[in-house]
Design an enzyme around this catalytic site. Structure first.
Site, mmCIF file in Angstrom:
data_model
loop_
_atom_site.group_PDB
_atom_site.id
_atom_site.type_symbol
_atom_site.label_atom_id
_atom_site.label_comp_id
_atom_site.label_asym_id
_atom_site.label_seq_id
_atom_site.Cartn_x
_atom_site.Cartn_y
_atom_site.Cartn_z
ATOM 1 N N TYR A 53 -4.325 -0.203 -10.230
ATOM 2 C CA TYR A 53 -3.142 -1.239 -10.030
ATOM 3 C C TYR A 53 -2.308 -0.953 -10.689
ATOM 4 C CZ TYR A 53 -3.420 -5.004 -6.809
ATOM 5 O OH TYR A 53 -3.253 -5.895 -5.647
ATOM 6 N N GLU A 55 1.346 -2.657 -10.786
ATOM 7 C CA GLU A 55 2.429 -3.314 -10.339
ATOM 8 C C GLU A 55 3.930 -2.898 -11.096
ATOM 9 O OE1 GLU A 55 1.759 -7.392 -10.252
ATOM 10 O OE2 GLU A 55 0.888 -7.330 -8.606
ATOM 11 N N ASP A 199 18.886 3.519 8.807
ATOM 12 C CA ASP A 199 17.297 3.624 8.864
ATOM 13 C C ASP A 199 16.974 4.804 9.856
ATOM 14 O OD1 ASP A 199 14.827 3.440 9.612
ATOM 15 O OD2 ASP A 199 15.057 1.178 10.424
ATOM 16 N N THR A 225 10.535 5.738 7.300
ATOM 17 C CA THR A 225 8.936 5.957 7.257
ATOM 18 C C THR A 225 8.686 7.262 6.728
ATOM 19 O OG1 THR A 225 9.120 6.410 9.388
ATOM 20 C CG2 THR A 225 8.652 4.098 9.186
ATOM 21 N N LYS A 228 6.653 9.726 10.348
ATOM 22 C CA LYS A 228 7.038 10.260 11.789
ATOM 23 C C LYS A 228 7.512 11.902 11.556
ATOM 24 C CE LYS A 228 8.185 5.306 13.030
ATOM 25 N NZ LYS A 228 9.028 4.094 13.182
ATOM 26 N N ARG A 234 1.237 7.275 6.227
ATOM 27 C CA ARG A 234 1.819 6.303 6.594
ATOM 28 C C ARG A 234 2.471 5.513 5.366
ATOM 29 N NH1 ARG A 234 0.480 5.708 11.755
ATOM 30 N NH2 ARG A 234 2.017 4.096 12.007
HETATM 31 C C1 LIG Z 1 9.076 3.048 13.096
HETATM 32 C C2 LIG Z 1 10.280 2.350 12.706
HETATM 33 C C3 LIG Z 1 10.256 1.291 11.446
HETATM 34 C C4 LIG Z 1 8.913 0.899 11.063
HETATM 35 O O1 LIG Z 1 7.974 1.298 10.698
HETATM 36 P P1 LIG Z 1 6.550 0.643 10.427
HETATM 37 O O2 LIG Z 1 5.940 1.622 9.579
HETATM 38 O O3 LIG Z 1 5.657 0.855 11.925
HETATM 39 O O4 LIG Z 1 6.807 -0.655 10.058
HETATM 40 C C5 LIG Z 1 11.571 1.140 11.309
HETATM 41 N N1 LIG Z 1 12.691 1.356 11.622
HETATM 42 C C6 LIG Z 1 12.574 2.113 12.652
HETATM 43 C C7 LIG Z 1 14.075 2.684 13.022
HETATM 44 C C8 LIG Z 1 11.734 2.725 13.146
HETATM 45 O O5 LIG Z 1 11.623 3.588 14.227
#
Ligand SMILES: *Cc1c(COP(=O)(O)O)cnc(C)c1O
Length: 416
Positions: A53, A55, A199, A225, A228, A234
């Site tokens: 842990y 925090e 984003d 993220t 991807k 993840r």
């Molecule tokens: C996939 C995605 C997210 C969110 O991802 P999670 O990990 O599934 O919550 C946020 N913004 C964009 C543009 C995405 O494609």
């Protein structure tokens, strides 16, 4: 992969993992947000770091015994800074949506106006869906792609920004295949005194691999993220200018989250290390080459690609417009032969979200398995054959065998 302890302790879960492993090996993965992580990334995720842990942040924890964990988190931060030329990085967000929640919380007050890319044209849930925190807590003003080109018109974005005076402009997407004009977004944000938030969840790997322009030096805050195109565990991270560092860090913890996932953060450090190696640029370049090859091959077979092509790793196919097959029918048919895709709205879709006109395809996962342009032609042919025979169970079963033969030629890094 062998999981001797799971096999011994919990045969039910073992069976599920092995069956999913087989599905991943024998199928063609075209979901634009998916990928295959390395064994090293997986080992970190399964490591004893999960027991801790911690925090707080390196050097300022609310629990003792974090002197080693601090090193792991600092390593991830420093590698991310190098990879994206970032002034400040927070690697603790548990996933993309909570990362975005922290950005909103860090920069805005409930009710504030946010300009974001329309969800039914490629924006993400966290960019203002009415059931998502973003749509419930903030006033979302959408901008759109043009009807004829299906590309975002920056003059129109500027027009809306000047009229609406948003507090934040959000640039990013989950289903858009064209380059974002980050510099023009910056100019517009400055004109109206808005924060600029990018984003890059989908394209982070292409930015890290130096194939797309890096928005991090241009924007105030950038979230992504890590699972991807970036091909890590993840999770997510937030990068920002130094002047927003404290607001963002406080919003992540204690604003949105409690303890960070230290095993995942170590896996992030590994993934960033992998992305800093020169061959990651080859991977990123090949993703785009493959996307273009797949898009062209489908066009030759009579499929309409939204906006006429792609600049990144994904494309939208107007399945209903070109073949009178709905997105839902297409998804189901392709699933039957082991090709994973997802149904998706296309810009100005005349159909509904649960059964839209389009499907979304992406090439990161196949590229990680080693596929190149010639293989994309085979993939397009297999898709076409399945879609044209979607009511013939026998034919679909035969195509599934072909999909399996094709897939087994390309090893999955984390499995084999
Ligand atoms: C996939 C995605 C997210 C969110 O991802 P999670 O990990 O599934 O919550 C946020 N913004 C964009 C543009 C995405 O494609």
């Amino acid at each position: 992969m062998n999981y001797p302890s799971i096999q011994k302790e919990d045969p039910l879960v073992y069976e599920i993992i092995k069956r999913e492993e087989q599905r991943q090996k024998e199928g063609i993965e075209l979901i634009a947000s998916e990928n295959y992580v390395s064994k090293a990334v997986m080992e970190a995720m399964g490591s004893i770091l999960t027991n801790k842990y911690s925090e707080g942040y390196p050097g300022k924890r609310y629990y003792g015994g974090n002197e080693i964990i601090d090193q792991a988190e600092t390593l991830a931060i420093n590698r991310a800074k190098e990879l994206f030329d970032a002034e400040h990085v927070n690697v603790q967000p548990l996933s993309g949506s909570p990362a975005n929640l922290a950005v909103y919380m860090g920069l805005l007050n409930p009710g504030d106006k946010v300009l974001g890319f329309s969800l039914d044209q490629g924006g993400h849930l966290s960019h203002g869906h009415p059931l998502n925190f973003s749509g419930k807590l903030y006033t979302i003003i959408p901008y759109f792609a043009e009807k004829d080109t299906e590309v975002i018109n920056m003059d129109k974005v500027e027009e809306i920004a000047l009229r609406e005076k948003p507090k934040m402009i959000l640039a990013g997407f989950s289903a858009y295949s064209r380059d974002m004009d980050w510099k023009r977004f910056r100019i517009i944000a400055d004109k109206v005194g808005a924060y600029l938030f990018a984003d890059i969840a989908h394209i982070a790997g292409l930015v890290a691999g130096k194939q797309l322009e890096n928005p991090v030096p241009i924007c105030d805050v950038v979230s992504t993220t890590t699972h991807k195109t970036l091909r890590g565990p993840r999770g997510a991270m937030i990068m920002c200018k130094e002047k927003f560092a404290s607001a963002i860090d406080k919003a992540v913890f204690p604003g949105v989250q409690g303890g960070p996932h230290d095993h995942i953060n170590a896996a992030k450090a590994i993934a960033y290390g992998e992305a800093l190696k020169p061959d990651f640029q080859d991977y990123a370049k090949q993703i785009i080459k493959n996307a273009r090859a797949l898009s062209s091959a489908l066009q030759v077979l009579g499929y309409r690609i939204v906006s006429g092509g792609t600049d990144n790793h994904l494309m939208l196919v107007d399945l209903f417009g070109s073949k009178q097959i709905t997105g839902k029918e297409g998804e189901k048919c392709l699933e039957q032969v082991g090709i994973s895709i997802n149904k998706n709205m296309i810009p100005f879709d005349p159909r509904k979200p649960m059964d839209p006109s389009g499907i979304r395809l992406g090439t990161p996962a196949l590229t990680t398995r080693g596929c190149t342009e010639a293989d994309m032609k085979t993939v397009a042919d297999l898709m076409h054959e399945a879609l044209m025979n979607r009511t013939d169970e026998n034919k679909l079963a035969a195509i599934k065998e072909k999909v399996k033969d094709f897939s087994l030629k390309f090893p999955v890094p984390g499995i084999e």
